[in-house]
Design a protein around this motif. Structure first.
Motif, short mmCIF file in Angstrom:
data_model
loop_
_atom_site.label_atom_id
_atom_site.label_comp_id
_atom_site.label_asym_id
_atom_site.label_seq_id
_atom_site.Cartn_x
_atom_site.Cartn_y
_atom_site.Cartn_z
N ARG A 20 0.87 -1.18 0.00
CA ARG A 20 0.00 0.00 0.00
C ARG A 20 0.90 1.23 0.00
NH1 ARG A 20 -2.54 -3.13 3.75
NH2 ARG A 20 -1.69 -1.89 5.47
N LEU A 22 1.18 5.35 -0.53
CA LEU A 22 0.47 6.63 -0.54
C LEU A 22 1.35 7.67 -1.23
CD1 LEU A 22 -1.99 8.29 0.31
CD2 LEU A 22 -0.85 8.76 2.49
N GLU A 51 -1.56 -1.45 -4.20
CA GLU A 51 -2.69 -0.59 -3.83
C GLU A 51 -2.15 0.82 -3.64
OE1 GLU A 51 -6.30 -0.30 -0.51
OE2 GLU A 51 -4.94 -2.03 -0.55
N GLY A 53 -2.80 4.98 -3.06
CA GLY A 53 -3.66 6.06 -2.62
C GLY A 53 -3.02 7.39 -2.96
N ILE A 67 -8.93 6.96 -6.46
CA ILE A 67 -7.96 6.44 -5.50
C ILE A 67 -7.49 7.51 -4.52
CG2 ILE A 67 -7.14 4.65 -7.08
CD1 ILE A 67 -4.68 6.38 -7.62
N VAL A 69 -7.39 9.28 -1.26
CA VAL A 69 -7.80 8.87 0.08
C VAL A 69 -7.84 10.05 1.05
CG1 VAL A 69 -6.94 6.53 -0.24
CG2 VAL A 69 -5.44 8.27 0.74
N ALA A 104 -6.15 10.51 6.56
CA ALA A 104 -5.81 9.69 5.38
C ALA A 104 -4.93 8.51 5.79
CB ALA A 104 -5.12 10.55 4.33
N SER A 107 -7.08 5.81 7.46
CA SER A 107 -7.97 5.06 6.57
C SER A 107 -7.21 4.17 5.59
CB SER A 107 -8.88 6.01 5.80
OG SER A 107 -8.12 6.85 4.93
N PHE A 108 -6.03 4.63 5.13
CA PHE A 108 -5.32 3.88 4.09
C PHE A 108 -4.25 2.95 4.66
CE2 PHE A 108 -2.18 3.68 0.52
CZ PHE A 108 -3.01 3.02 -0.39
N PRO A 110 -0.76 3.03 4.93
CA PRO A 110 0.24 2.70 3.91
C PRO A 110 1.47 1.99 4.47
CG PRO A 110 0.41 5.00 4.49
CD PRO A 110 -0.79 4.47 5.22
#
Length: 414
Positions: A20, A22, A51, A53, A67, A69, A104, A107-108, A110
């Motif tokens: 993930r 970001l 993934e 963000g 995407i 976030v 952010a 929620s994400f 990373p």
């Protein structure tokens, strides 16, 4: 720290799990080179199954990709006094940037936070927020803001200047930023607040797109162990290189501003009737240059054109010209031109010479009309191997090569 050999690392790269990531940039539309690189990087990472963000400033022109976030509220240094004060407060690391980025992150969640152009409209405080959570932080540097508060390493007269490498108060004394005492004062406050030691403590790796930038960062005191080189890339693949340039024009594509050297180019090219020059783009010198060279029969101004049209012009040009008179970092214009099989006549300044060899272009002395004229004459007389230029560029600037090396950087940031 330079990344290891790509071939030696490829086996371990293939076993990297989905991450993930970001990406953070103050705008998210094709506004400038930093935005283009951020957008291209997001696409590249997604194609490899990661993934992704996006965190950016809320701005009406931003691309809606699905995407994003998180966003910070829009600020504006050109607005009313309350707006300017709010923008300054954020640049110094205060205000809603902390809550919006923290949300952010929550929620994400990373694995890596990859910063791009974040000064002023966002804030380096986001690096500290991520670092304090134990998240790996890498930062791609698109300009010289960390060592030059006015971004460009140019003094108010347009001359190359490195005084702020050792004394950031120079930006205030000389009013380097926009020729304004107020703007220069804000730039100085940013530099004082986000000093080298504070930034180094929050960032694992600074990515320098050119070796020239890496050397300048080190000369200004940044620890070389936290610096690495990774060239920008061109996601386009040119399977059918236009080897016959029937239109035979030379192309300048870029901003019409003094530091880009476009006025030097035009004063030189307008006196060469055998050269047909197309100038694509606009900027603060646009009206002045169009008026000055209105009677030059060998110069054509297209005005602003989009990225797709620029690449079309490049693919048809005999060669492109990068006449810059400032420390260009890793100009996409050179990379895109070579990827299209089009040679580049480039100034010997900044990171430009790193991208051009004797087979793909000609280097001339920046700001020197005699040197530029000689280079243009040689370029017109030469029979260029467009296919060979493109094939070499595909190897050097391909998305796959960039991806492999980016993964190395992400995983060396532990």
């Amino acid at each position: 720290m330079d990344v290891p050999n790509t071939q030696l690392f490829r086996t371990s790269i293939s076993s990297i799990p989905v991450m993930r990531i970001l990406l953070v940039n103050k705008f998210y539309y094709r506004r400038g080179g930093d935005c283009v690189v951020t957008i291209n990087t997001a696409d590249l990472l997604q194609r490899h199954g990661h993934e992704v963000g996006i965190f950016t400033m809320d701005y009406p022109d931003n691309i809606d990709t699905g995407i994003t976030v998180g966003t910070a509220s829009q600020t504006d240094f050109a607005g009313s006094m309350p707006q300017k004060l709010r923008a300054t407060w954020r640049a110094l690391g205060h205000g809603d940037i902390i809550s919006s980025f923290s949300k952010a992150m929550d929620s994400f969640r990373p694995d890596v936070v990859h910063l791009h152009n974040i000064h002023s409209y966002l804030s380096p405080v986001i690096a500290e927020i991520a670092h304090h959570r134990g998240i790996r932080v890498v930062w791609t540097l698109h300009d010289y803001k960390l060592i030059c508060p006015a971004y460009s390493c140019l003094d108010p007269d347009g001359h190359v200047c490195e005084e702020c490498f050792t004394d950031t108060a120079a930006v205030l004394r000389r009013r380097c930023h926009k020729g304004s005492l107020a703007a220069s004062a804000i730039a100085w406050l940013e530099a004082r607040t986000w000093n080298r030691l504070r930034l180094q403590s929050a960032v694992d790796t600074f990515i320098c797109p050119s070796r020239f930038m890496m050397d300048k960062m080190a000369s200004a005191g940044f620890d070389r162990r936290q610096l690495t080189h990774l060239c920008n890339f061109d996601p386009a693949t040119h399977t059918d290189v236009n080897t016959v340039r029937t239109k035979g024009y030379a192309l300048y594509a870029g901003r019409l501003s003094r530091e880009k050297g476009v006025d030097t180019l035009l004063s030189t090219a307008s006196g060469m009737p055998g050269l047909q020059l197309t100038v694509a783009g606009d900027g603060p010198l646009g009206d002045e240059l169009r008026q000055t060279y209105a009677t030059a029969e060998n110069v054509t101004f297209t005005g602003h054109v989009d990225g797709k049209r620029v690449k079309e012009l490049m693919s048809q040009a005999a060669f492109t010209i990068i006449p810059s008179e400032w420390y260009e970092n890793n100009p996409l214009g050179v990379i895109e031109s070579l990827n299209a099989g089009t040679p580049v006549i480039g100034a010997d300044i900044g990171g430009i010479p790193e991208l051009i060899d004797e087979h793909s272009g000609i280097i001339f002395t920046s700001g020197d009309t005699g040197s530029l004229k000689s280079a243009l004459e040689k370029a017109m007389a030469r029979d260029w191997d467009h296919t060979a230029i493109a094939h070499d560029a595909h190897d050097r600037f391909s998305a796959d090569t960039h991806y492999d090396r980016l993964m190395q950087i992400y995983h060396r940031a532990d």
